[in-house]
Design an enzyme around this catalytic site. Structure first.
Site, PDB file in Angstrom:
ATOM      1  N   HIS A  68       0.829  -1.219   0.000  1.00  0.00           N
ATOM      2  CA  HIS A  68       0.000   0.000   0.000  1.00  0.00           C
ATOM      3  C   HIS A  68       0.857   1.261   0.000  1.00  0.00           C
ATOM      4  O   HIS A  68       0.329   2.348   0.196  1.00  0.00           O
ATOM      5  CB  HIS A  68      -0.920  -0.009   1.235  1.00  0.00           C
ATOM      6  CG  HIS A  68      -0.163  -0.009   2.527  1.00  0.00           C
ATOM      7  ND1 HIS A  68       0.445  -1.132   3.025  1.00  0.00           N
ATOM      8  CD2 HIS A  68       0.119   0.984   3.397  1.00  0.00           C
ATOM      9  CE1 HIS A  68       1.062  -0.828   4.154  1.00  0.00           C
ATOM     10  NE2 HIS A  68       0.901   0.453   4.394  1.00  0.00           N
ATOM     11  N   CYS A 175       2.769   5.950   2.386  1.00  0.00           N
ATOM     12  CA  CYS A 175       2.377   5.522   3.734  1.00  0.00           C
ATOM     13  C   CYS A 175       3.365   5.970   4.797  1.00  0.00           C
ATOM     14  O   CYS A 175       3.143   6.962   5.461  1.00  0.00           O
ATOM     15  CB  CYS A 175       2.155   4.012   3.848  1.00  0.00           C
ATOM     16  SG  CYS A 175       1.677   3.578   5.541  1.00  0.00           S
TER      17      CYS A 175
HETATM   18  P1  CND Z   1       8.499  -1.502  12.218  1.00  0.00           P
HETATM   19  O1  CND Z   1       8.254  -2.916  12.544  1.00  0.00           O
HETATM   20  O2  CND Z   1       9.516  -1.153  11.188  1.00  0.00           O
HETATM   21  O3  CND Z   1       8.885  -0.690  13.559  1.00  0.00           O
HETATM   22  C1  CND Z   1       8.396  -1.014  14.825  1.00  0.00           C
HETATM   23  C2  CND Z   1       9.511  -0.800  15.854  1.00  0.00           C
HETATM   24  O4  CND Z   1       8.971  -1.086  17.146  1.00  0.00           O
HETATM   25  C3  CND Z   1      10.729  -1.701  15.676  1.00  0.00           C
HETATM   26  O5  CND Z   1      11.908  -0.928  15.632  1.00  0.00           O
HETATM   27  C4  CND Z   1      10.690  -2.607  16.911  1.00  0.00           C
HETATM   28  O6  CND Z   1      11.987  -2.955  17.385  1.00  0.00           O
HETATM   29  C5  CND Z   1       9.970  -1.734  17.917  1.00  0.00           C
HETATM   30  N1  CND Z   1       9.320  -2.476  18.995  1.00  0.00           N
HETATM   31  C6  CND Z   1       8.704  -3.695  18.939  1.00  0.00           C
HETATM   32  N2  CND Z   1       8.222  -4.030  20.155  1.00  0.00           N
HETATM   33  C7  CND Z   1       8.549  -3.033  21.001  1.00  0.00           C
HETATM   34  C8  CND Z   1       8.326  -2.792  22.389  1.00  0.00           C
HETATM   35  N3  CND Z   1       7.660  -3.682  23.152  1.00  0.00           N
HETATM   36  N4  CND Z   1       8.798  -1.638  22.941  1.00  0.00           N
HETATM   37  C9  CND Z   1       9.472  -0.732  22.172  1.00  0.00           C
HETATM   38  N5  CND Z   1       9.709  -0.897  20.851  1.00  0.00           N
HETATM   39  C10 CND Z   1       9.253  -2.042  20.273  1.00  0.00           C
HETATM   40  O7  CND Z   1       7.085  -0.889  11.812  1.00  0.00           O
HETATM   41  P2  CND Z   1       6.652   0.404  10.953  1.00  0.00           P
HETATM   42  O8  CND Z   1       7.475   1.557  11.344  1.00  0.00           O
HETATM   43  O9  CND Z   1       6.524   0.012   9.517  1.00  0.00           O
HETATM   44  O10 CND Z   1       5.142   0.572  11.494  1.00  0.00           O
HETATM   45  C11 CND Z   1       4.917   0.862  12.859  1.00  0.00           C
HETATM   46  C12 CND Z   1       3.450   0.666  13.190  1.00  0.00           C
HETATM   47  O11 CND Z   1       2.685   1.654  12.491  1.00  0.00           O
HETATM   48  C13 CND Z   1       2.891  -0.683  12.760  1.00  0.00           C
HETATM   49  O12 CND Z   1       1.940  -1.152  13.713  1.00  0.00           O
HETATM   50  C14 CND Z   1       2.199  -0.359  11.454  1.00  0.00           C
HETATM   51  O13 CND Z   1       1.214  -1.307  11.123  1.00  0.00           O
HETATM   52  C15 CND Z   1       1.623   0.982  11.816  1.00  0.00           C
HETATM   53  C16 CND Z   1       1.124   1.810  10.665  1.00  0.00           C
HETATM   54  C17 CND Z   1       0.076   2.678  10.914  1.00  0.00           C
HETATM   55  C18 CND Z   1      -0.407   3.472   9.889  1.00  0.00           C
HETATM   56  C19 CND Z   1      -1.489   4.454  10.161  1.00  0.00           C
HETATM   57  O14 CND Z   1      -2.029   5.033   9.212  1.00  0.00           O
HETATM   58  N6  CND Z   1      -1.801   4.729  11.417  1.00  0.00           N
HETATM   59  C20 CND Z   1       0.151   3.361   8.620  1.00  0.00           C
HETATM   60  N7  CND Z   1       1.165   2.499   8.409  1.00  0.00           N
HETATM   61  C21 CND Z   1       1.667   1.747   9.398  1.00  0.00           C
HETATM   62 ZN    ZN Z   2       1.709   1.448   6.008  1.00  0.00          ZN
END
Ligand code: CND
Ligand code: ZN
Length: 375
Positions: A68, A175
């Site tokens: 996406h 995104c």
């Molecule tokens: P990504 O997996 O790259 O980053 C997540 C980070 O969180 C990583 O660096 C992990 O090490 C860290 N992490 C995991 N568990 C923990 C914890 N318990 N404590 C602290 N840190 C931790 O993910 P991303 O940056 O691609 O996406 C982040 C979120 O945002 C994910 O849930 C995704 O689905 C969401 C998102 C939301 C939207 C929106 O419109 N709101 C759009 N795209 C993505």
């Molecule tokens: Zn996304």
């Protein structure tokens, strides 16, 4: 020879069922119907939300073509489409802007009623699909589906961008970058001199940090259980980096001690209920604002002490950074072209569509920020 009006056979990464690798398949992509546009995808990023569908944290129907966060070029347009023509550079919008629903007509929100986020139907607005593979209909993902050489989107879910924009970079505006940057600037409206905490330092969390910095935050505390993410967080504006694993006490207490009364703004950018509650608890008890950006895991609930809200804190959510997609994406691309922000530090890996499973492994093992698949 023109492909307009004909079925296109091309390569796509199909996810047949949950918790399985993608299969690279030949799929048939039907021509765009009325008010639809068929696009040749040139570059697509891998976002954690795609992985959430694979694990079932975000519930969508299978088989499906995920993806996406992309940029491409218009191949052909359906009847009634006047604002796009073949050759236009475009970014698909997983939150459309129909211009007719209450959100689109009002001034308060950005979540168009035509988004497939809530219903998760995996279909075009007319209730059908444009993809088939081995005789089976394949679902769409959030009206975009970009892990394929060609896709079809509704014209309300597409933004035309600068013809000079480098597609392998600006795909992140579809995104990850916009979601994080907007969460700070549009949803929280961080003010100069504020103290912020960002939980999760993936592509989205690092973009929140960039937004907090642009807004003039004086302290930006980056929180992650993977300390390998700290160098880049500092490069992009974090003033402090904290690993919850280095402390005995809960992370919200650590952050309150570091700041005196807690932070002005906190952001959960992971997608976990425990960190959503921690992010709420670490913000200032009276006027602190906590923003949920991470996708909440399906079927999980939060139990929390309502005193946290009674004293005045606000708890908000932010989808696509609060941006009205069709209006904002071309402007964000223009801002990128005018060097108002960078995207390069977010792109750690570049692969091809056939290497997609490798790209997801890099995300799951915490080795990548964004992998961009180039076509
Ligand atoms: P990504 O997996 O790259 O980053 C997540 C980070 O969180 C990583 O660096 C992990 O090490 C860290 N992490 C995991 N568990 C923990 C914890 N318990 N404590 C602290 N840190 C931790 O993910 P991303 O940056 O691609 O996406 C982040 C979120 O945002 C994910 O849930 C995704 O689905 C969401 C998102 C939301 C939207 C929106 O419109 N709101 C759009 N795209 C993505
Ligand atoms: Zn996304």
């Amino acid at each position: 020879m023109s492909t307009a009006g004909k079925v296109i056979k091309c390569k796509a990464a199909v996810l047949w069922e949950a918790n399985k690798p993608f299969s690279i398949e030949e799929v048939e992509v039907a021509p765009p119907k009325e008010h639809e546009v068929r696009i040749k995808i040139m570059a697509t990023g891998i976002c954690r939300s795609d992985d959430h569908v694979i694990t079932g944290a975000l519930v969508m129907p299978f088989p499906i073509i995920l993806g996406h966060e992309a940029a491409g070029v218009v191949e052909s347009v359906g009847q009634g489409v006047t604002s796009f023509k073949p050759g236009d550079k475009v970014i698909p919008l997983f939150i459309p802007q129909c211009g007719e629903c209450k959100s689109c007509l009002g001034t308060k929100g950005n979540l168009c009623s035509n988004t497939d986020l809530a219903s998760g139907a995996g279909l075009m607005p007319d209730g059908t699909t444009r993809f088939t593979c081995k005789g089976k209909a394949i679902h769409h993902f959030l009206g975009t589906s970009t892990f394929t050489e060609y896709t079809v989107v509704h014209e309300s879910a597409l933004a035309k961008i600068d013809s000079a924009a480098p597609l392998e970079k600006v795909c992140l505006i579809g995104c990850g970058f916009s979601t994080g940057y907007g969460a700070a600037l549009q949803t929280a409206k961080v003010e100069p001199g504020s103290t912020c905490a960002v939980f999760g330092l993936g592509g989205v969390g690092l973009s929140v940090i960039m937004g907090c910095k642009v807004a003039g935050a004086s302290r930006i505390i980056a929180v992650d259980i993977n300390s390998d993410k700290f160098a880049k967080a500092k490069e992009l504006g974090a003033t402090d980096c904290v690993n919850p694993k280095d402390f005995q006490k809960p992370i919200h207490e650590v952050l309150i001690e570091m700041t005196g009364q807690g932070v002005d703004y906190s952001f959960e950018v992971i997608g976990r209920t425990d960190t959503m509650t921690a992010a709420l608890a670490c913000c200032q008890y009276n006027y602190g604002v906590s923003v949920i950006v991470g996708v909440p895991p399906a079927a999980e609930k939060i139990t929390f002490d309502p005193m946290l809200l009674f004293t005045g804190r606000s708890w908000k959510g932010s989808v696509f950074g609060g941006w009205r997609s069709k209006d904002s994406v071309p402007k964000l691309v223009a801002d990128y072209m005018n060097k108002k922000f960078v995207l390069d530090p977010l792109i750690t890996h570049t692969l091809t569509l056939t290497q997609i499973n490798e790209g997801f492994d890099l995300l799951r093992t915490g080795k990548s920020i964004r992998t961009v698949l180039k076509f």
